[in-house]
Design an enzyme around this catalytic site. Structure first.
Site, PDB file in Angstrom:
ATOM      1  N   ASP A 115       0.865  -1.165   0.000  1.00 18.50           N
ATOM      2  CA  ASP A 115       0.000   0.000   0.000  1.00 18.50           C
ATOM      3  C   ASP A 115       0.912   1.228   0.000  1.00 18.50           C
ATOM      4  OD1 ASP A 115      -2.268   1.641   0.244  1.00 18.50           O
ATOM      5  OD2 ASP A 115      -2.201   1.562   2.428  1.00 18.50           O
ATOM      6  N   ASP A 117      -0.087   5.144   1.178  1.00 20.54           N
ATOM      7  CA  ASP A 117      -0.287   6.017   2.341  1.00 20.54           C
ATOM      8  C   ASP A 117      -0.325   5.207   3.634  1.00 20.54           C
ATOM      9  OD1 ASP A 117      -1.092   8.877   1.210  1.00 20.54           O
ATOM     10  OD2 ASP A 117      -2.015   7.368  -0.069  1.00 20.54           O
ATOM     11  N   ASP A 309      -1.950  -0.781   5.635  1.00 18.50           N
ATOM     12  CA  ASP A 309      -2.385  -0.262   6.935  1.00 18.50           C
ATOM     13  C   ASP A 309      -3.886  -0.010   7.032  1.00 18.50           C
ATOM     14  OD1 ASP A 309      -2.311   2.016   5.136  1.00 18.50           O
ATOM     15  OD2 ASP A 309      -2.553   3.254   6.925  1.00 18.50           O
TER      16      ASP A 309
END
Length: 371
Positions: A115, A117, A309
């Protein structure tokens, strides 16, 4: 004085509201149909179809959304507790268990999925300033040199490419609805134009996405701190800079707009509301597509590692669990429900883990000099 009929009616209405709240996060029905569907059930129980009932049902749905927004977007890290210690026991640090992980990967092709961000870059107030560190970029370049590597993000693919600027990676933007990969002849000067389109399953939704984007820009002007981001095949309504007291108003504005667009669905991430087409495509599907593109669809000799996240990364974690291959690593400081097997606390730990992967691979690629 309340009659028995009034008491029963009151209990049934409360039951309806509870049902509306319980299905508020379901993707089986568009958000616009929930109040109407509950009202139909009310008619089945002999209740009149009135505006007050529908309003209460809609209010229940918004309240459920706010509760969910708070749960997925904690404003502060919780203190260490027995619950967290127990959670860490079942989701150990990927750094502390690194040798165990690479032992499982030995003899297999590692494929890295990341991922952006909150994983490669820190979460920041302004999404346009989510830059990686130079150290992270150098480590990522090393990872891509040894392993097929893909960035799978909710962001617009072009925007993430401009953050990363590594032509040798695969980029899956808009939650995997816009995928491009490196060509055989890589030229840093050609940059992003050097990539052939692999997959864009939601192209027909582009006019609708643009239309909703313009409407949301106008509708959210009155909510200080709200930021609507056009990620090409999906939209993000960021509320990281919105006062928590205004979350309900923002969620209601977004919901009312989407009532007119049943082909779009609303999901949540960390301090963001995500608007996506209702097609059956997510980060998990993107992971499967990329493994297939790399020739590992039915292979037992592949070891995918997915690091993310956010809630949207759970779709990829679930795919890895169902395949019984590789590992999912959740980036989080707080205990949360997840299908990931391991954890890392922040992007700095992600960088350490990736660097150790490069160091682990490097010795095995060196050929001893003949004497």
């Amino acid at each position: 004085m309340m009659t028995n009929q009034n008491v029963v009616t009151h209990e049934v209405i409360n039951t309806l509201i509870a049902v509306a709240a319980s299905i508020s996060n379901s993707t089986a029905l568009p958000s616009a149909t929930v109040p109407e569907s509950m009202a139909v059930l009310g008619g089945f129980w002999g209740l009149p179809h009135n505006k007050n009932l529908v309003k209460r049902l809609e209010g229940a749905k918004v309240s459920a959304w706010i509760d969910s927004m708070r749960a997925s977007s904690p404003t502060r890290a919780k203190s260490e507790s027995q619950e967290k210690r127990s959670w860490i026991l079942y989701h150990p640090s990927a750094l502390n268990t690194f040798e165990q992980i690479v032992c499982s990967a030995k003899g297999k092709q590692v494929v890295v999925f990341l991922d952006y961000d909150g994983t490669l870059s820190p979460i920041v107030a302004d999404p346009d300033k989510a830059f990686m560190t130079r150290k992270m970029r150098a480590t990522l370049k090393g990872i891509a040199r040894h392993f097929p590597t893909a960035i799978v993000t909710g962001r617009c693919r072009d925007k993430v490419y401009n953050f990363v600027k590594l032509a040798e990676l695969y980029y899956a933007g808009s939650h995997g609805m816009d995928i491009k990969g490196p060509t055989k002849s890589q030229s840093p000067k050609q940059g992003n134009n050097n990539k052939a389109v692999l997959f864009q399953p939601a192209s027909q939704f582009l006019p609708m996405i643009d239309e909703v984007y313009k409407i949301l820009l106008e509708k959210t002007k009155t909510v200080p701190g709200a930021n609507v981001e056009n990620n090409k095949f999906c939209l993000s309504v960021h509320f990281r800079c919105v006062d928590e007291k205004s979350w309900a108003a923002l969620a209601e504005k977004v919901r009312l707009v989407l009532n007119d667009y049943p082909q779009l669905r609303l999901t949540q991430g960390r301090k963001v509301l995500e608007i996506r087409p209702t097609i059956k495509w997510d980060k998990g599907k993107a992971l499967e597509f990329l493994l297939e593109s790399l020739g590992y669809e039915n292979s037992n000799d592949v070891f995918p590692i997915y690091i993310g996240d956010d809630r949207t990364d759970e779709d990829a974690f679930k795919v890895l669990r169902s395949r019984g291959q590789g590992i999912g690593i959740l980036v989080s400081r707080v205990a949360k429900e997840t299908d990931a097997s391991y954890t890392l606390q922040d992007p700095s730990e992600v960088e350490q883990f990736l660097r150790r992967l490069v160091e682990w691979k490097r010795p095995s690629t060196v050929t001893p000099t003949s004497v």
